[in-house]
Design a protein around this motif. Structure first.
Motif, mmCIF file in Angstrom:
data_model
loop_
_atom_site.group_PDB
_atom_site.id
_atom_site.type_symbol
_atom_site.label_atom_id
_atom_site.label_comp_id
_atom_site.label_asym_id
_atom_site.label_seq_id
_atom_site.Cartn_x
_atom_site.Cartn_y
_atom_site.Cartn_z
ATOM 1 N N GLY A 1 0.917 4.576 -5.271
ATOM 2 C CA GLY A 1 -0.234 3.737 -4.934
ATOM 3 C C GLY A 1 -0.053 2.309 -5.395
ATOM 4 O O GLY A 1 -0.415 1.365 -4.682
ATOM 5 N N ILE A 2 0.519 2.119 -6.570
ATOM 6 C CA ILE A 2 0.774 0.776 -7.083
ATOM 7 C C ILE A 2 1.768 0.046 -6.188
ATOM 8 O O ILE A 2 1.567 -1.116 -5.826
ATOM 9 N N GLY B 1 2.843 -4.186 -2.137
ATOM 10 C CA GLY B 1 3.564 -4.508 -0.917
ATOM 11 C C GLY B 1 5.069 -4.332 -1.061
ATOM 12 O O GLY B 1 5.840 -5.036 -0.411
ATOM 13 N N VAL B 2 5.485 -3.399 -1.922
ATOM 14 C CA VAL B 2 6.903 -3.133 -2.140
ATOM 15 C C VAL B 2 7.141 -1.625 -2.014
ATOM 16 O O VAL B 2 6.201 -0.842 -1.921
ATOM 17 N N ASP B 3 8.411 -1.251 -2.017
ATOM 18 C CA ASP B 3 8.771 0.159 -2.040
ATOM 19 C C ASP B 3 9.076 0.527 -3.488
ATOM 20 O O ASP B 3 9.681 -0.260 -4.214
ATOM 21 N N ASP B 4 8.688 1.713 -3.915
ATOM 22 C CA ASP B 4 8.869 2.059 -5.328
ATOM 23 C C ASP B 4 10.330 2.231 -5.728
ATOM 24 O O ASP B 4 10.624 2.308 -6.911
ATOM 25 N N VAL C 1 -6.188 -5.983 -10.091
ATOM 26 C CA VAL C 1 -5.446 -6.931 -10.924
ATOM 27 C C VAL C 1 -4.900 -8.084 -10.083
ATOM 28 O O VAL C 1 -4.881 -9.229 -10.524
ATOM 29 N N LEU C 2 -4.472 -7.772 -8.867
ATOM 30 C CA LEU C 2 -3.894 -8.793 -7.988
ATOM 31 C C LEU C 2 -4.947 -9.613 -7.255
ATOM 32 O O LEU C 2 -4.605 -10.568 -6.571
ATOM 33 N N HIS C 3 -6.190 -9.205 -7.339
ATOM 34 C CA HIS C 3 -7.292 -9.866 -6.636
ATOM 35 C C HIS C 3 -7.018 -9.925 -5.141
ATOM 36 O O HIS C 3 -7.234 -10.948 -4.490
ATOM 37 N N VAL D 1 2.422 -8.381 -14.146
ATOM 38 C CA VAL D 1 1.163 -7.752 -13.791
ATOM 39 C C VAL D 1 0.980 -6.526 -14.680
ATOM 40 O O VAL D 1 1.873 -5.687 -14.767
ATOM 41 N N GLU D 2 -0.159 -6.438 -15.362
ATOM 42 C CA GLU D 2 -0.478 -5.281 -16.200
ATOM 43 C C GLU D 2 -1.545 -4.449 -15.511
ATOM 44 O O GLU D 2 -2.614 -4.943 -15.192
#
Length: 119
Positions: free
Chosen positions: A85-86, A91-94, A44-46, A2-3
């Motif tokens: 935010g990304i 849906g993940v932890d950074d 980007v993920l729609h 994913v970009e």
């Protein structure tokens, strides 16, 4: 992969620019950065997410708007809230953003932006 393309971070978010000011003095910029990262990733993920239970490799390239010398760790600190935010949008932890690869170059259009590649 994913970009995600982000604008150049607000100068108030660079750690070396804070100059001992109280953290609340740039709270608005932090919230704006977190929202920008979230919305850019969702676009980007729609509306979807990335399913991951382990490490997610992340490559970050800073396209600088000018030829000023900037610390790479300072630039990373400036997008910390974007990355939060990304991560939320994905849906993940950074903490799963491992390994983290950083690079910097100059934007030919002199606008400046950050490209975050996840996966």
């Amino acid at each position: 992969m994913v970009e995600i393309k982000l604008g150049w971070p607000d100068r108030a978010l660079f750690p070396n620019r804070r100059g001992g000011r109280h953290w609340g003095s740039f709270q608005r910029q932090k919230e704006s950065a977190r929202h920008e990262g979230y919305m850019a990733a969702k676009q980007v993920l729609h509306g979807g997410s990335i399913a991951s239970c382990g490490a997610l490799p992340v490559a970050i390239t800073f396209y600088q708007p000018d030829r000023r010398k900037r610390d790479i760790d300072g630039m990373l600190g400036a997008i910390k809230h974007h990355l939060d935010g990304i991560a939320k949008a994905l849906g993940v932890d950074d903490y799963q953003f491992r390994p983290l690869t950083l690079n910097a170059c100059y934007d030919k259009n002199k606008e400046g932006y950050v490209l975050v590649e996840v996966g």
